[in-house]
Design a protein around this motif. Structure first.
Motif, mmCIF file in Angstrom:
data_model
loop_
_atom_site.group_PDB
_atom_site.id
_atom_site.type_symbol
_atom_site.label_atom_id
_atom_site.label_comp_id
_atom_site.label_asym_id
_atom_site.label_seq_id
_atom_site.Cartn_x
_atom_site.Cartn_y
_atom_site.Cartn_z
ATOM 1 N N ALA A 176 0.830 -1.212 0.000
ATOM 2 C CA ALA A 176 0.000 0.000 0.000
ATOM 3 C C ALA A 176 0.862 1.259 0.000
ATOM 4 C CB ALA A 176 -0.928 -0.014 1.210
ATOM 5 N N LEU A 177 1.939 1.247 0.748
ATOM 6 C CA LEU A 177 2.825 2.418 0.754
ATOM 7 C C LEU A 177 3.557 2.572 -0.573
ATOM 8 C CD1 LEU A 177 4.308 2.046 4.349
ATOM 9 C CD2 LEU A 177 2.464 3.526 3.589
ATOM 10 N N ALA A 178 3.819 1.455 -1.250
ATOM 11 C CA ALA A 178 4.447 1.536 -2.570
ATOM 12 C C ALA A 178 3.513 2.190 -3.584
ATOM 13 C CB ALA A 178 4.855 0.145 -3.039
ATOM 14 N N VAL A 179 2.211 2.022 -3.402
ATOM 15 C CA VAL A 179 1.254 2.673 -4.304
ATOM 16 C C VAL A 179 1.384 4.190 -4.217
ATOM 17 C CG1 VAL A 179 -1.210 3.049 -4.707
ATOM 18 C CG2 VAL A 179 -0.357 0.749 -4.268
ATOM 19 N N GLU A 203 -9.029 -4.884 3.248
ATOM 20 C CA GLU A 203 -8.065 -5.238 4.297
ATOM 21 C C GLU A 203 -8.738 -5.243 5.670
ATOM 22 O OE1 GLU A 203 -5.101 -6.604 6.076
ATOM 23 O OE2 GLU A 203 -4.628 -6.044 3.998
ATOM 24 N N ASN A 204 -8.468 -6.309 6.445
ATOM 25 C CA ASN A 204 -9.034 -6.447 7.784
ATOM 26 C C ASN A 204 -7.996 -6.317 8.884
ATOM 27 O OD1 ASN A 204 -11.777 -6.832 7.162
ATOM 28 N ND2 ASN A 204 -11.443 -8.998 6.714
ATOM 29 N N SER A 205 -6.721 -6.373 8.533
ATOM 30 C CA SER A 205 -5.680 -6.318 9.561
ATOM 31 C C SER A 205 -5.472 -4.880 10.028
ATOM 32 C CB SER A 205 -4.363 -6.878 9.008
ATOM 33 O OG SER A 205 -3.321 -6.684 9.931
ATOM 34 N N PRO A 206 -5.511 -4.620 11.330
ATOM 35 C CA PRO A 206 -5.259 -3.256 11.809
ATOM 36 C C PRO A 206 -3.877 -2.738 11.451
ATOM 37 C CG PRO A 206 -6.260 -4.607 13.532
ATOM 38 C CD PRO A 206 -5.881 -5.536 12.426
ATOM 39 N N LEU A 207 -2.932 -3.643 11.188
ATOM 40 C CA LEU A 207 -1.583 -3.216 10.840
ATOM 41 C C LEU A 207 -1.533 -2.542 9.485
ATOM 42 C CD1 LEU A 207 1.471 -3.260 11.507
ATOM 43 C CD2 LEU A 207 1.583 -5.488 10.376
ATOM 44 N N ALA A 208 -2.388 -2.928 8.552
ATOM 45 C CA ALA A 208 -2.288 -2.451 7.171
ATOM 46 C C ALA A 208 -3.409 -1.499 6.772
ATOM 47 C CB ALA A 208 -2.292 -3.646 6.218
ATOM 48 N N ARG A 214 -4.157 5.505 3.252
ATOM 49 C CA ARG A 214 -3.236 6.494 2.669
ATOM 50 C C ARG A 214 -3.107 6.291 1.161
ATOM 51 N NH1 ARG A 214 -1.777 10.185 0.986
ATOM 52 N NH2 ARG A 214 0.133 11.408 1.251
ATOM 53 N N ALA A 215 -3.077 5.039 0.706
ATOM 54 C CA ALA A 215 -3.013 4.772 -0.727
ATOM 55 C C ALA A 215 -4.282 5.230 -1.432
ATOM 56 C CB ALA A 215 -2.774 3.282 -0.961
ATOM 57 N N PHE A 216 -5.431 5.011 -0.807
ATOM 58 C CA PHE A 216 -6.686 5.466 -1.402
ATOM 59 C C PHE A 216 -6.700 6.988 -1.557
ATOM 60 C CE2 PHE A 216 -10.913 7.211 -0.634
ATOM 61 C CZ PHE A 216 -11.637 6.641 -1.678
ATOM 62 N N CYS A 217 -6.262 7.713 -0.530
ATOM 63 C CA CYS A 217 -6.243 9.170 -0.606
ATOM 64 C C CYS A 217 -5.258 9.677 -1.652
ATOM 65 C CB CYS A 217 -5.894 9.758 0.761
ATOM 66 S SG CYS A 217 -7.117 9.424 2.041
ATOM 67 N N ALA A 218 -4.213 8.915 -1.946
ATOM 68 C CA ALA A 218 -3.238 9.336 -2.949
ATOM 69 C C ALA A 218 -3.689 9.025 -4.365
ATOM 70 C CB ALA A 218 -1.887 8.676 -2.676
#
Length: 839
Positions: A176-179, A203-208, A214-218
């Motif tokens: 996701a951060l790479a996006v 995604e269901n994991s609180p870690l991701a 952030r990827a969606f907003c970008a």
């Protein structure tokens, strides 16, 4: 003697060499036996860089680890280690996990600078994407996305698409951060990445989840149709995310609510159920230990909550004032904007905005602006003694701000108007020019708007006040040009009053004598006074004798003297050194010509009418000094979103996007149900205590266990542990009520603590009965779950009959502190809260 000295020098040199060899041997032996060495052994890493190439080419992995640690130590100390890039890249395919991790750390730092050499390792990175170790997979993708070469963007997109469905939440977070980095590198990939982001939103994991948001907003920040199916799940997941994810998700949900829900009414009686769900999910975040999360929650309530629930943001913002100086400044700028439209909510916390001796100048200015905003009959008595001390402060900015606060108190509190006005009159004698000017501006404003003149019982009349001020012109106390100009302006405005009738000509005569030594502003005011008196004289000549005013009769008796002084002043102004004075003289002379000037007789009445309109006194003059930030910053801040960086700095930043306004028409009802959501996230336990509603985790008042939470089965594989259910009963660790201490301001009064409870929102006190019943039903099984279910039932049952259980539920929710470490590719949140401490 010389022989002994030479032997001593040689002995000292041998001892130094022996000490260096001993320390190097100690480090080597420690590395050989696998012992941990202190960081002090690497303090001189930059002096051993000559050995790095040899160690990187060694066949021993231990030597390579030492070389990479020395390189990274030198980089951390600010040294440029890019010359070793080619030697480091050769070890990217090393069989040692430690070597590869250190190499990836180095490549993350210099991949953008050495793009050509980094491209040689792309094949290795692609092979590492299928490695069994999740750390290697994630770091390989991070390095690939950090190579800012548009030609490999398609390769990175394929890697992201592949790892977006990885079994490890850590790898999915990295994808996701790479996006985000891909969009910044090549905006043309945005359309292709939309599909990847849409699949990531499940995604269901609180870690991701935070990285996915952030990827969606970008990529597609306006595609709110993708959010509908995940809205309720995200509201349930919000307390489980790490601080960075909570701040990102709160901002997205705020923007979503502004476009998908109707504007809430003042009474908050007809909220959409999903709108109320969002407010219940966000409100517990105001008690977070992280300042960025608190600001995100405050921004959500400020822009989404009904006006009746807005006072809930006061206490969290005031609590941030106890954080660091930078965090306190951000909180003060947001308080200043909110207090400008709703000052009553901060009135109980007036003491928190008193200026301290250790405050920085920018902090003092904002605090004084907030005090001016919260001035009211409720706070006037509390602020009176404090403002008296500010007026005598040796700091000029504090005294200037005190003048603005006194003005605000005089206008809003009628009973204290005369006391504030008397304090301002005493400040006029201040030897500091900026203080005298600020106080004189406030005095002039109070006289013009009628605040003092309309008081039923005042000790002094307008005549006495103007006489007091005019006498200051002949003393050495009033030296500031702007302050003297305000006095002359008052004489001009009140020329029709008793003082103007008796003494206006004397003031003009005195001003003509000192015209050369006056400042530019005073000279311009003397010109306007001469024109006003001349217009009044001509108007009296045109009227009948019985209808003429006393001023007109007096001026008509001294018309020759008035004409001479008028001509004298305009002659001096014609050759004045100040451009402003010459320009003002030309304008006034054109509007009111002197005898002998060429002018059309038929236009004279029209010219006189224009002159009267232009010279009419303005009732709403701005009295705040232009040089100070007492009002200009506040006027700009209203235009920005609460919690944004643009609000803090006072100007729009490059990526600033204001929130959209509420829809003009009622929005269409959409289906926000998500059938693919895990049952634990659909119906988490809900707590509702004293107006604070949120999602709580099972807790117990038993002895505290501060060990690292583990799942029900101890996984040796990190992938299996991260993929295990994060909300299982065994993963929830209990903390007692005393585990978390929320420090309140030391100077808060009893009224402040009482008012905080009054301002808690009552409109959100109703929680979902279905969620409570489901949570209670799911709590059957183990003994721990039975206790948790009973505690939740007690907390959500009858708050009025069981307040102790409700308070325990809130504290248990606050104590739930499971946090995930965020990806170090992204900076930490804007501020780190320091108002809460673990015991």
């Amino acid at each position: 003697m010389a022989e002994y000295l030479s032997k001593a020098v040689a002995l000292a040199q041998d001892a130094a060499k022996l000490s260096m060899r001993f320390s190097e041997g100690l480090v080597d032996n420690a590395l050989e036996f696998g012992l941990d060495t202190p960081g002090s052994f690497y303090d001189n890493a930059e002096f051993k860089l000559a050995q790095v190439r040899k160690e990187l080419a060694s066949d021993r992995d231990k030597d390579k680890v030492v070389a990479m640690k020395r390189l990274l130590a030198a980089v951390a100390k600010g040294h440029d280690a890019s010359e070793y890039f080619a030697d480091v890249v050769k070890n990217v395919a090393s069989g040692s996990l430690d070597v590869r991790r250190l190499v990836y750390m180095y490549l993350l730092r210099y991949a953008e600078q050495e793009q050509d050499l980094a491209l040689l390792s792309v094949n290795t990175f692609q092979r590492d994407l299928a490695d069994d170790n999740q750390v290697i997979r994630g770091m390989a993708l991070r390095v690939m996305s950090s190579i800012r070469v548009p030609s490999i963007s398609p390769i990175v997109v394929l890697a992201v698409r592949r790892l977006a469905a990885d079994r490890s939440a850590h790898v999915r977070k990295t994808a996701a951060l790479a996006v985000v980095k891909l969009v910044r590198l090549d905006a043309g990939q945005r359309a292709e990445l939309e599909g990847v982001v849409e699949s990531m939103l499940r995604e269901n994991s609180p870690l991701a989840v935070g990285s996915v948001v952030r990827a969606f907003c970008a990529v597609c920040p306006a595609r709110y149709d993708m959010v509908h199916a995940h809205f309720r799940r995200w509201c349930a997941l919000l307390p489980d995310l790490d601080e960075w994810g909570q701040a990102e998700l709160a901002r997205l949900l705020t923007a979503y609510a502004r476009t998908q829900f109707a504007r809430p009414s003042a009474a908050a009686t007809a909220l959409d159920p999903d709108h109320a769900l969002l407010l219940r999910a966000v409100q517990p975040l105001m008690q977070s230990r992280n300042s960025a999360v608190v600001m995100a929650a405050v921004a959500a309530f400020s822009h989404v909550a009904p006006p009746a629930l807005l006072p809930a943001v006061a206490r969290p913002l005031v609590r941030l004032l106890k954080a660091g100086r930078e965090a306190a400044y951000v909180a003060l700028t947001n308080i200043s904007q909110i207090a400008a439209r709703a000052p009553a909510m901060f009135a109980p916390y007036t003491r928190s905005f008193f200026v301290a001796a250790s405050d920085a100048p920018f902090t003092r200015r904002i605090k004084l602006r907030i005090l001016a905003a919260v001035a009211s009959p409720r706070t006037a008595a509390l602020m009176a003694a404090e403002l008296a001390a500010y007026a005598q402060s040796p700091l000029p900015d504090v005294a200037v701000g005190a003048a603005a606060v006194l003005l605000a108190c005089a206008r809003r509190v009628r009973e204290a108007a005369m006391d504030c006005f008397a304090r301002l009159l005493l400040m006029v004698d201040d030897t500091r020019a900026d203080v005298a000017c600020a106080s004189m501006r406030a005095v002039r404003a109070l006289l013009l708007d009628g605040t003092v003149r309309d008081l039923p019982s005042r000790p002094a009349t307008l005549y006495d006040i103007v006489c007091f001020l005019v006498r200051k012109l002949d003393t050495a106390g009033l030296r500031a040009d702007e302050a003297r100009a305000h006095v002359v302006s008052l004489v001009s405005v009140f020329a029709d009053s008793k003082f103007g009738t008796l003494h206006a000509l004397d003031v003009l005569r005195r001003g003509a004598q000192t015209f050369k030594s006056e400042g530019p502003q005073t000279r311009m005011q003397l010109l306007e006074l001469a024109v006003r008196l001349l217009l009044a004289c001509r108007a009296g000549e045109a009227e009948e004798g019985a209808a003429a005013s006393p001023l007109a009769e007096r001026l008509r008796a001294n018309s020759d003297k008035l004409a001479d002084m008028h001509a004298y002043l305009f002659t001096l102004a014609r050759y004045d050194v100040s451009f402003d004075v010459r320009d003002r003289a030309r304008m006034l002379r054109a509007l009111c010509p002197l005898p002998g000037d060429e002018a059309h007789v038929e236009l004279m009445p029209h010219v006189l009418a224009i002159a009267r309109d232009l010279l009419a006194p303005a009732a709403g003059d701005d009295i705040i000094p232009k040089a100070s930030a007492a009002s200009s910053c506040c006027a700009r801040a209203v235009e920005y979103t609460v919690g944004s960086l643009s609000l803090t700095v006072g100007r729009p930043m490059s990526e600033y996007a204001p929130l959209l306004d509420w829809p003009s028409a009622p929005p269409t009802r959409v289906d926000r149900s998500d059938v693919t959501v895990d049952a634990e996230h659909v119906a988490p336990r809900a707590i509702t205590i004293a107006g604070i509603s949120g999602r709580a985790q099972p807790f117990s008042t038993a002895s505290a266990d501060y060990s690292t939470p583990r799942s029900a089965t101890d996984h040796d594989d990190l992938d299996a542990f991260l993929n295990s259910p994060s909300d299982s009963a065994a993963a929830r660790f209990p903390l007692p009520r005393s585990a978390v201490v929320f420090h309140q301001p030391a100077e808060s009064s009893d009224s402040e603590s009482d008012s905080g409870d009054e301002t808690s929102s009552s409109g959100l006190s109703s929680s979902s009965s279905n969620a409570s019943s489901n949570a209670s039903g799911n709590a059957s099984g183990s003994e721990c779950n039975d206790q948790a279910g009973s505690s939740s039932d007690d907390a959500s049952g009858d708050e009025s009959t069981n307040p102790a259980a409700g308070a325990a539920a809130v504290d248990g929710f606050m104590a739930y502190g499971r946090r995930h470490s965020s990806d170090d590719e992204h900076a930490q949140p804007l501020m780190d809260g320091t108002s809460q401490h673990w015991q």
